[in-house]
Design an enzyme around this catalytic site. Structure first.
Site, PDB file in Angstrom:
ATOM      1  N   HIS A   1       0.811  -1.429   0.033  1.00 59.13           N
ATOM      2  CA  HIS A   1      -0.071   0.018   0.449  1.00 59.13           C
ATOM      3  C   HIS A   1       0.867   0.766   0.212  1.00 59.13           C
ATOM      4  O   HIS A   1       1.641   1.321   1.087  1.00 59.13           O
ATOM      5  CB  HIS A   1      -1.262  -0.167   1.967  1.00 59.13           C
ATOM      6  CG  HIS A   1      -1.893  -1.137   1.736  1.00 59.13           C
ATOM      7  ND1 HIS A   1      -3.235  -1.198   0.679  1.00 59.13           N
ATOM      8  CD2 HIS A   1      -1.741  -2.584   1.624  1.00 59.13           C
ATOM      9  CE1 HIS A   1      -3.798  -2.642   0.549  1.00 59.13           C
ATOM     10  NE2 HIS A   1      -2.730  -3.855   1.556  1.00 59.13           N
ATOM     11  N   LEU A   2       1.375   1.913  -0.932  1.00 62.69           N
ATOM     12  CA  LEU A   2       1.488   3.564  -1.555  1.00 62.69           C
ATOM     13  C   LEU A   2       0.817   4.206  -0.629  1.00 62.69           C
ATOM     14  O   LEU A   2       1.671   5.187  -0.333  1.00 62.69           O
ATOM     15  CB  LEU A   2       2.677   3.539  -2.735  1.00 62.69           C
ATOM     16  CG  LEU A   2       3.276   2.158  -3.009  1.00 62.69           C
ATOM     17  CD1 LEU A   2       3.475   2.368  -4.899  1.00 62.69           C
ATOM     18  CD2 LEU A   2       4.744   2.190  -1.989  1.00 62.69           C
TER      19      LEU A   2
ATOM     20  N   ASP B   1       1.988  -6.663   2.029  1.00 65.42           N
ATOM     21  CA  ASP B   1       1.235  -5.892   2.410  1.00 65.42           C
ATOM     22  C   ASP B   1       1.304  -5.064   3.427  1.00 65.42           C
ATOM     23  O   ASP B   1       1.401  -4.364   4.254  1.00 65.42           O
ATOM     24  CB  ASP B   1       0.572  -7.226   3.933  1.00 65.42           C
ATOM     25  CG  ASP B   1      -1.259  -6.387   3.785  1.00 65.42           C
ATOM     26  OD1 ASP B   1      -1.801  -5.646   3.417  1.00 65.42           O
ATOM     27  OD2 ASP B   1      -2.273  -7.117   4.527  1.00 65.42           O
TER      28      ASP B   1
ATOM     29  N   HIS C   1       1.375   3.416   8.525  1.00 64.36           N
ATOM     30  CA  HIS C   1       0.135   4.126   9.150  1.00 64.36           C
ATOM     31  C   HIS C   1       0.493   5.060  10.030  1.00 64.36           C
ATOM     32  O   HIS C   1       1.781   4.376  10.207  1.00 64.36           O
ATOM     33  CB  HIS C   1      -1.002   3.379  10.076  1.00 64.36           C
ATOM     34  CG  HIS C   1      -1.997   2.410   8.835  1.00 64.36           C
ATOM     35  ND1 HIS C   1      -2.714   3.059   8.528  1.00 64.36           N
ATOM     36  CD2 HIS C   1      -2.222   1.305   9.082  1.00 64.36           C
ATOM     37  CE1 HIS C   1      -3.926   2.067   8.027  1.00 64.36           C
ATOM     38  NE2 HIS C   1      -3.565   0.594   8.688  1.00 64.36           N
TER      39      HIS C   1
HETATM   40 ZN   LIG Z   1      -6.107  -7.203   2.159  1.00 60.67          ZN
END
Ligand SMILES: [Zn+2]
Lengths: 429, 312
Positions: free
Chosen positions: A62-63, A305, A309
């Protein structure tokens, strides 16, 4: 610029072989692979006692760009990837706006070309807004450069919708990457269901919340013929279901994350929000099953993954913290420390799961070092150790549960198209 | 034995000695509550804040009176539930109170682990007055105090906790406390309200009330919340009452001198029959008195006391 990588053990994950070869890199491609190459002009990279691998690809990151640049952006995320030994990443579409149109895919590709330290392959959404209601314009997404489709973070709860998604994606030859979670069973849970959750007074997410969806999606893939890739499977039951499906020829592949093969639910003790992740960290028997699935080939891919955050988002009461942890910079160390050194995976098998298998699933070229091929190369020193220190991480976010872990087996070179972007544990860009 | 902890977060981590010190300290405190002039100067000049993110008149007034009987200055803060939902303010609120020189923060919060979280950031003593479905240590301590007072000792007793074990912080704290002091703990309730693997905390699990009540010395009846029926966790109050309601007939299965406890407030006629609630074996009202005594003891110990010993 020419580079001569000398004395390394060159890993071929496709044929599962390793051989002592020098590699001459010239103009972004591999000019020659042979023993004792001499090249006067070339810069020598000594790879003695190291593995020279085709560039690693993390197919699940997730960039956070566009929309959540305070957590991570394409620049910081790809720097983290380079530091972690990845020459490429595939990024999930749960940005803001969601990557459900060609415009967003184009934006990511353009920004990556300009600012990315490594290659970025965007994954498009399955449904508009990832809301599970309407199909996206998948052909358009594909034309714009999406390499697969996923509503990661949100399961497509409606089975009829998922059936149509797979029919349509299958028609276009796109792999569907599924986040398997039945929300009615996971309902409000913030960690694995079991003794630890009971003790901490936290609502648990049972294994079956994942397994029900794994079973459903396997049946839908079997029925539609669409290629299905199961993201981050975490339970013994999921591994068993995938194993059975593969045995009868379903087009299904699966990935596991370093945290799911390294940690149990006990990492949550003390209400450690950096260990709050979805799917949650499971029991020891699940960790063992995931490791066995990796060993016997049931699980094809290791993906991180990587879910950054911001500190303030994780610095709250446990039930209010968002799910997710970062993984790009600790992945290789965990693979070597937890899987290769204990003998669960051979080096070529481990590299296959980090390199050639994800490329096969995403229909991408590469994954093998061959003369004439693009010089995307990762070098790993199996003896090199480092203690995980959040202050030294390239990712904008520092939400890792592996703080102070000593990892042995680290990347020492990340080369993209013949240019080193990380060398000797230092970023060059 | 001296008290050394900064906070009281739960019974899981307390030693037997620490639990006994609290209970022993509560004995003279209870005596103060019985006096005509209920005031000792013990905590004069100390400040206690009750910070409640959930309503609980009972627990809050119990802490408030406990502090006042010891001459502490008290204020109550009811935090807005909207800021709680965002989870933004607990740390900042704690630091603010701290800057104001507060000695003790009594925290009630809907999130499990909230007290532990706050305690990390404030030098003040934090007392967990109930965090989510995690622990409610002062309730368990007053239960232990009541049982010990009536039975002389807790070792060897059989205690049955009845009801919604899943959502009960009272049950969790009781299991830790009772098993540490040598009691056998049984939990009983519908399977949908039983948290998984709770036997790993040391309790025996039952779904059949009759079996669970067989020969017990203490029955601790938990409050059943109607909300759980709306969540589909059990079919109706009627059926709940039929399967798990404590009535006179069912008490026949226990020891003849078994005690009846309830943390309150009661749903009379649902989880407990009025006859039982007001009957001779019920110690429900004494629990309330003992709650004040136990909380006085804790405030005393956590603020350093005179010599950290029992006042005479
Ligand atoms: Zn997922």
């Amino acid at each position: 610029m020419q580079y001569l990588i000398k004395n390394g053990l060159v890993v071929d994950p496709v044929n599962e072989t390793m051989s002592e070869l020098d590699i001459l890199v010239k103009d972004g491609v591999i000019a020659e692979m042979a023993q004792n190459i001499q090249a006067e002009e070339a810069i020598i990279i000594d790879a003695k006692d190291c593995y020279v691998c085709p560039g690693l690809l993390d197919m699940h990151v997730h960039l956070r760009e566009p929309g959540y640049e305070y957590k991570e952006d394409i620049e910081s995320g790809t720097r983290a990837a380079a530091m972690g030994g990845f020459t490429a990443v595939a990024c999930m579409p749960n940005t803001n706006p969601v990557a459900d149109t060609a415009a967003v895919i184009n934006h990511i590709i353009e920004r990556s070309a300009r600012l990315g330290a490594v290659r970025v392959y965007p994954i498009g959404a399955l449904t508009k807004g990832s809301l599970g209601k309407e199909l996206t314009e998948m052909a358009d997404l594909k034309a714009a450069g999406a390499v697969a489709l996923s509503d990661d973070g949100q399961p497509v709860m409606d089975a009829g919708m998922m059936y149509r998604v797979m029919q349509y994606a299958g028609m276009l030859g796109l792999t569907v990457v599924s986040h398997c979670e039945d929300l009615s069973l996971a309902a409000g849970g913030s960690m694995n269901e079991g003794a630890v959750a009971t003790m901490l007074g936290l609502k648990g997410i049972p294994n079956v919340a994942e397994e029900v969806m794994v079973a459903r999606d396997i049946l839908l893939a079997e029925s539609t013929g669409c290629a299905l890739h199961l993201a981050h499977i975490s339970t013994a039951g999921s591994v068993r279901l995938v194993r059975q499906a593969k045995a009868r020829g379903v087009r299904v592949t699966a990935e596991a994350t370093p945290h799911h093969f390294s940690l149990t639910e006990e990492a949550v003790l003390g209400y450690n929000t950096n260990a709050k992740v979805n799917p949650p960290l499971r029991r020891q028997e699940d960790v063992a099953a995931v490791q066995e699935g990796l060993r016997d080939g049931t699980i094809d891919v290791i993906a991180t993954d990587h879910a950054p955050h911001a500190y303030h988002e994780k610095d709250v009461e446990f039930p209010y913290a968002p799910n997710g942890l970062i993984g790009l910079e600790t992945a290789v160390g965990l693979v070597f420390s937890q899987l290769v050194q204990p003998g669960i995976l051979t080096v070529p098998k481990a590299i296959a799961k980090l390199c050639s298998n994800p490329r096969k699933i995403l229909n991408l070229p590469g994954g093998q070092l061959i003369p004439g091929g693009v010089a995307d190369i990762t070098i790993i020193d199996p003896e090199l150790s480092e203690v995980v220190d959040p202050a030294k991480l390239q990712s904008k976010s520092k939400n890792t549960p592996f703080v102070r872990w000593k990892l042995t087996g680290l990347p020492t070179l990340t080369m993209v198209a013949g240019q080193p972007v990380m060398q000797a544990r230092r970023l060059l860009k | 034995m001296y008290w050394q902890r900064k906070d009281l977060l739960g019974l899981k981590d307390l030693t037997v000695e620490e639990i006994n010190l609290i209970l022993d300290t509560a004995v003279p405190m209870k005596e103060i509550i019985g006096r005509k002039i209920k005031k000792t100067p013990t905590l004069r000049g100390r400040s206690v804040v009750t910070l409640f993110y959930e309503n609980s008149t009972r627990t809050r007034s119990s802490f408030d009176l406990a502090a006042k009987y010891l001459s502490a200055d008290t204020i109550g803060l009811a935090a807005a539930s909207s800021s709680v939902a965002k989870g933004e303010s607990l740390r900042d609120t704690g630091l603010t109170l701290n800057a104001m020189g507060v000695d003790v923060v009594v925290l009630r919060h809907p999130a499990s682990g909230a007290a532990e979280y706050l305690a990390r950031y404030v030098p003040a003593a934090v007392i967990n007055a109930g965090d989510g479905t995690h622990e409610h240590p002062t309730q368990a301590l007053l239960d232990l105090f009541t049982i010990r007072e009536k039975k002389g000792s807790i070792t060897g007793l059989k205690v049955c906790i009845v009801g919604d074990i899943m959502h009960s912080r009272v049950a969790r704290s009781n299991i830790w406390g009772l098993t540490k002091l040598g009691a056998e703990v049984r939990v009983v309730g519908p399977a949908t309200l039983m948290p998984p693997d709770i036997e790993q905390m040391g309790a025996k699990v039952y779904t059949d009330l009759a079996q669970a009540l067989e020969g017990v010395d203490v029955v601790n009846v938990l409050r059943i919340q109607l909300e759980r029926q709306q969540q589909g966790l059990f079919p109706s109050l009627r059926e709940y009452s039929r399967l798990y309601g404590i009535n006179q007939a069912r008490l026949e299965l226990t020891k003849p001198d078994a005690l009846i406890l309830h943390p309150g407030p009661m749903n009379r006629g649902v989880e407990i029959d009025p006859q039982v609630a007001y009957g001779s074996r019920s110690v429900i009202n004494e629990q309330v008195t003992n709650g004040v005594a136990v909380r006085m003891a804790l405030l005393y110990l956590l603020t350093g006391g005179e010599y950290n010993a029992i006042p005479h």
